[in-house]
Design an enzyme around this catalytic site. Structure first.
Site, PDB file in Angstrom:
ATOM      1  N   GLY B  35       0.792  -1.224   0.000  1.00  0.00           N
ATOM      2  CA  GLY B  35       0.000   0.000   0.000  1.00  0.00           C
ATOM      3  C   GLY B  35       0.821   1.268   0.000  1.00  0.00           C
ATOM      4  O   GLY B  35       0.291   2.354  -0.222  1.00  0.00           O
ATOM      5  N   CYS B 244     -26.597  -9.680 -17.602  1.00  0.00           N
ATOM      6  CA  CYS B 244     -25.969  -9.392 -18.895  1.00  0.00           C
ATOM      7  C   CYS B 244     -26.927  -9.791 -20.020  1.00  0.00           C
ATOM      8  O   CYS B 244     -27.479 -10.893 -20.020  1.00  0.00           O
ATOM      9  CB  CYS B 244     -24.655 -10.163 -19.032  1.00  0.00           C
ATOM     10  SG  CYS B 244     -23.906 -10.004 -20.672  1.00  0.00           S
ATOM     11  N   CYS B 247     -24.890 -12.797 -22.111  1.00  0.00           N
ATOM     12  CA  CYS B 247     -24.605 -14.123 -21.564  1.00  0.00           C
ATOM     13  C   CYS B 247     -25.469 -14.451 -20.352  1.00  0.00           C
ATOM     14  O   CYS B 247     -25.389 -15.542 -19.807  1.00  0.00           O
ATOM     15  CB  CYS B 247     -23.121 -14.252 -21.197  1.00  0.00           C
ATOM     16  SG  CYS B 247     -22.671 -13.388 -19.680  1.00  0.00           S
ATOM     17  N   CYS B 269     -21.671  -7.567 -20.042  1.00  0.00           N
ATOM     18  CA  CYS B 269     -20.509  -7.727 -19.186  1.00  0.00           C
ATOM     19  C   CYS B 269     -19.405  -6.800 -19.664  1.00  0.00           C
ATOM     20  O   CYS B 269     -19.111  -6.744 -20.860  1.00  0.00           O
ATOM     21  CB  CYS B 269     -19.967  -9.162 -19.265  1.00  0.00           C
ATOM     22  SG  CYS B 269     -21.031 -10.383 -18.524  1.00  0.00           S
ATOM     23  N   CYS B 275     -17.576 -12.852 -20.633  1.00  0.00           N
ATOM     24  CA  CYS B 275     -18.842 -12.910 -21.349  1.00  0.00           C
ATOM     25  C   CYS B 275     -18.754 -13.917 -22.514  1.00  0.00           C
ATOM     26  O   CYS B 275     -19.625 -14.761 -22.697  1.00  0.00           O
ATOM     27  CB  CYS B 275     -19.193 -11.527 -21.874  1.00  0.00           C
ATOM     28  SG  CYS B 275     -20.915 -11.328 -22.347  1.00  0.00           S
TER      29      CYS B 275
END
Lengths: 261, 296, 227
Positions: B35, B244, B247, B269, B275
């Site tokens: 970080g 979606c 899909c 997607c 997808c």
């Protein structure tokens, strides 16, 4: 026991300053300043521009490091503290009210966010409670509740200054530094702010160091007065005594130079 | 083709070995201090800032000839930026490329984490425009560094407070700040907050490169990552409330596509590989066209 | 309660060639609890100067000045602040307040400073304002716009809000009508009755005769060389 009595009962200085000196090369910022501040006391520092009063305040508040001297807050050596400790202190037990509210506020953050800032800085993580406290403090400095989500840029100068005070006092500091807090405000706005400050000082038992060139302000606000000239304290004592029976040549000149109204 | 001849004009993966060494050191340091933003001497790359120069340099420093590279932009393998960067490395490093998440050993991404869970051994490289999460609240770099040093992160919550005060909820929906291993607050790059839960405890290495700002930071595998929030306004990941249209996936992040000028729209997607794989498996959404056209 | 012994005072005017002007020497007097002592002497003889020194407003040059158990002549500022808050009150001729503060709050302030609950302090303030015939409609206004007589009565109410064991009175009945003068004299008598030590300047001879137990002529404290 009342708050006042409790404070007096402690009878130990909250701030003890000894031989504080700050030089800028060959020039003296402030020299050999010593004093004690007790809980609940308001100390005024007056002097003309360049007298060293602002340098002294910034050394006391930790914005500058003095060349010589000692500062003890509540018995702790301030100059020996790590930066982490000192910054924590400046968010908790200390507060600093700038002359220009823009220097002390986050102008892009709402009034509520400005007050809540210090709470969040010390770990508050409950939105409802933070907002509740912010609303309470806006009320105490006489800012209408429906302005809580407005940005300070939409506020008048007097309101900005009151917001800065709320932001500073929300974490219940014990020592407040003020740099010309009423400077740049209209006279009528000044009066309201002075009254507000007096009430807060009294009710919260705050210790305050206030730097100003306005003798009327210190007469109404400060218990004690320090007069500075060329970086040195030339006279100190009870505020009304210093103003009504000044002993030092410079103080006499300063007092006699004020226009009477 | 004159590929091999052209490639000799370049060092492997474009950057010279000294530069790669410098970047690898920054990467190792960033992995050691999760970080934390490690400065590095960002190089000029043959693309403008804002097109992923930070990510490209990190990728270049990590690539080995055996790697299989995938590049996505907002989840898609087939946008200009993704295609250009993929071609760039195919040419300068001659590594294999792929569009399949599970086949890739190194994935460079702009603003998404793939839907398919990452696995051990994979590296995900993020392109980062502004690495400093405190930047919009505190413009002074000296001050933000000090704030990181002293863990003064109250300001991040001021931002979230402002969100709730103004919108009634935390409206930050991308680049949502996180705290890493209980220490550094980090900007996860402009990924949707939908992806935030995937940052933590990932088996893959996650590297973040900011070219213009000259910073690299990282999440080593299995790192604790917590999205900042309030006790009474907890973090909630979100996506469009649809499936979606191609899909039929219910749990993937969706892009809204305007299909005509009469208000017609569809949700698809954003992860094109995810997808396409689902469609290849015969899964069909509201507007799906079936396997024959869906799969390439 | 108040014991002044061999007190002296001079002013040094640094900006006028450093001239030193002695204004008082050998001042001595005592005020017992329950007693009211009046200061007399011509205008400029030093009555107000002496009062200001007792209050710590002017610095003493020599001698001692004991109020309660504190020597004001050598006390630290914060000890004087505490003395003024608890022990020693002062009713001056001039009202000096923050503008725009309501009259009721100004009168209640000495009590609030002592930590008296706000309601109780305001009740006491209201009671005093009523006795001193300040119309209730004015209580919420700042006294800075009041007439001289009204301002003086607000000042008196403020001075009597807390039951100080020692009280300095600077012309408390000047510019008051007969009715209000009577109220003030009664307040003074009540203070004496509860054992307060009072030191005052009264130009009003009949008032002086009524409340003062003894008179002290400050002319005797004027340095002879001053002439």
């Amino acid at each position: 026991m009342t708050l006042q009595e409790k404070i007096v009962a402690l009878d130990r200085p909250i701030l003890k300053v000894e031989g504080l000196t700050k030089r800028y090369g060959p020039r003296i910022g402030c020299a050999d300043v010593s004093f004690e501040l007790y809980p609940g006391e308001v100390l005024g520092i007056v002097g003309e521009s360049g007298s060293g009063k602002s340098t002294l305040l910034s050394c006391l508040a930790g914005h500058q490091r003095p060349d010589l001297g000692h500062i003890a807050f509540d018995g702790r050596d301030v100059l020996a503290m790590s930066e982490t400790e000192r910054r924590l202190l400046s968010r908790t037990d200390w507060a600093y009210v700038h002359q220009n509210p823009r220097d002390g506020l986050r102008m892009g953050v709402s009034a509520g966010g400005n007050v809540g800032d210090r709470l969040m800085a010390v770990g508050a993580r409950h939105y409802g409670q933070i907002r509740g406290k912010a609303a309470d403090w806006l009320g105490r400095v006489e800012i209408a509740a429906d302005r809580i989500d407005d940005r300070p840029s939409a506020f008048s100068g007097g309101m900005q200054q009151r917001l800065q005070i709320a932001r500073n006092l929300v974490t219940a500091p014990r020592l407040v530094f003020m740099d010309e807090p009423t400077g740049g405000l209209d006279v009528s706005v000044q009066a309201r702010l002075l009254d507000l400050l007096r009430g807060l000082v009294r009710d919260l038992g705050l210790s305050v160091i206030i730097v100003t060139h306005d003798l009327a302000v210190v007469r109404l606000l400060a218990h004690r007065l320090m007069v500075m000239k060329s970086g040195r304290v030339v006279e100190q004592g009870l505020t009304d005594q210093v103003l009504d029976d000044p002993q030092h040549a410079y103080t006499q000149l300063l007092v006699s130079s004020v226009l009477q109204v | 083709m004159t590929m091999s001849h052209d490639a000799q004009a370049y060092n492997f993966a474009y950057l010279d070995e000294q530069t790669k060494r410098m970047i690898r050191r920054a990467i190792l340091k960033s992995l050691a201090v999760p970080g934390y933003q490690v400065p590095f001497a960002s190089r000029e790359m043959p693309m403008p800032y804002g097109w992923g120069t930070g990510g490209v340099q990190v990728t270049a420093a990590c690539l080995v000839p055996e790697d299989r590279l995938k590049v996505i932009d907002q989840g898609a393998d087939d946008t200009t930026n993704a295609v250009s960067i993929r071609k760039f490395f195919a040419r300068t490093a001659q590594v294999a490329t792929t569009e399949r998440t599970q086949e890739a050993t190194l994935i460079q991404t702009r603003h998404r984490i793939p839907e398919t869970p990452l696995t051990e051994g994979q590296i995900l490289v993020y392109q980062v425009p502004i690495p400093e999460p405190l930047r919009f609240l505190e413009p002074r770099e000296t001050e933000t560094r000090k704030m990181h040093e002293l863990e003064e992160y109250g300001l991040m919550h001021v931002k979230l407070y402002e969100d709730i005060a103004r919108h009634g909820q935390i409206a930050t929906s991308y680049a949502y700040p996180v705290k890493v291993e209980g220490r550094y607050v980090m900007d996860p790059s402009p990924i949707p907050k939908f992806d935030n839960p995937k940052l933590g405890q990932s088996p893959a290495i996650q590297l973040f490169g900011a070219g213009r700002e000259q910073r690299i930071y990282a999440l080593p595998p299995f790192t604790d990552v917590v999205s900042l929030d309030f006790d009474d306004y907890p973090f909630a990941s979100s996506k469009a409330p649809h499936d979606c249209d191609l899909c039929g996936a219910r749990q993937s992040y969706l892009d809204e596509v305007i299909t005509d000028d009469r208000g017609g729209r569809m949700f698809v997607c954003s992860d094109t590989d995810f997808c396409a794989s689902r469609q290849a498996q015969g899964k069909v959404g509201r507007l799906g066209v079936g396997q024959a056209e869906g799969a390439k | 309660m108040i014991r002044i012994d061999n007190l002296s005072k001079s002013f040094t005017l640094h900006n006028q060639g450093g001239a030193v002007i002695p204004v008082m020497c050998g001042a001595s007097l005592t005020v017992a609890p329950g007693e009211c002592v009046g200061l007399t002497g011509q205008s400029g003889a030093g009555k107000s100067t002496l009062m200001r020194m007792v209050y710590g407003n002017y610095l003493a040059a020599g001698g001692s000045l004991i109020v309660g158990d504190l020597d004001v002549a050598s006390a630290a500022p914060r000890e004087i602040i505490r003395l003024r808050r608890k022990t020693l009150g002062y009713v001056s001729q001039f009202l000096r307040v923050v503008p725009r503060v309501p009259t009721l709050d100004i009168v209640a302030e000495p009590l609030l400073a002592l930590g008296t609950p706000s309601d109780e302090a305001r009740d006491r303030a209201a009671h005093l304002l009523q006795r001193l015939n300040i119309p209730e409609r004015l209580w919420a206004l700042s006294p800075t716009t009041f007439s001289g007589g009204e301002q003086q009565r607000v000042n008196i109410a403020r001075g009597f809000a807390h039951t100080f064991p020692a009280l300095l009175l600077d012309e408390p009945t000047a510019s008051l009508d007969a009715a209000n003068r009577e109220v003030v004299l009664t307040l003074i008598e009540e203070a004496k009755a509860r054992g307060a030590a009072l030191l005052g300047i009264f130009h009003d001879e009949s008032a002086r005769a009524r409340v003062c137990d003894r008179l002290v002529d400050v002319t005797g404290f004027t340095p002879k060389v001053a002439a």
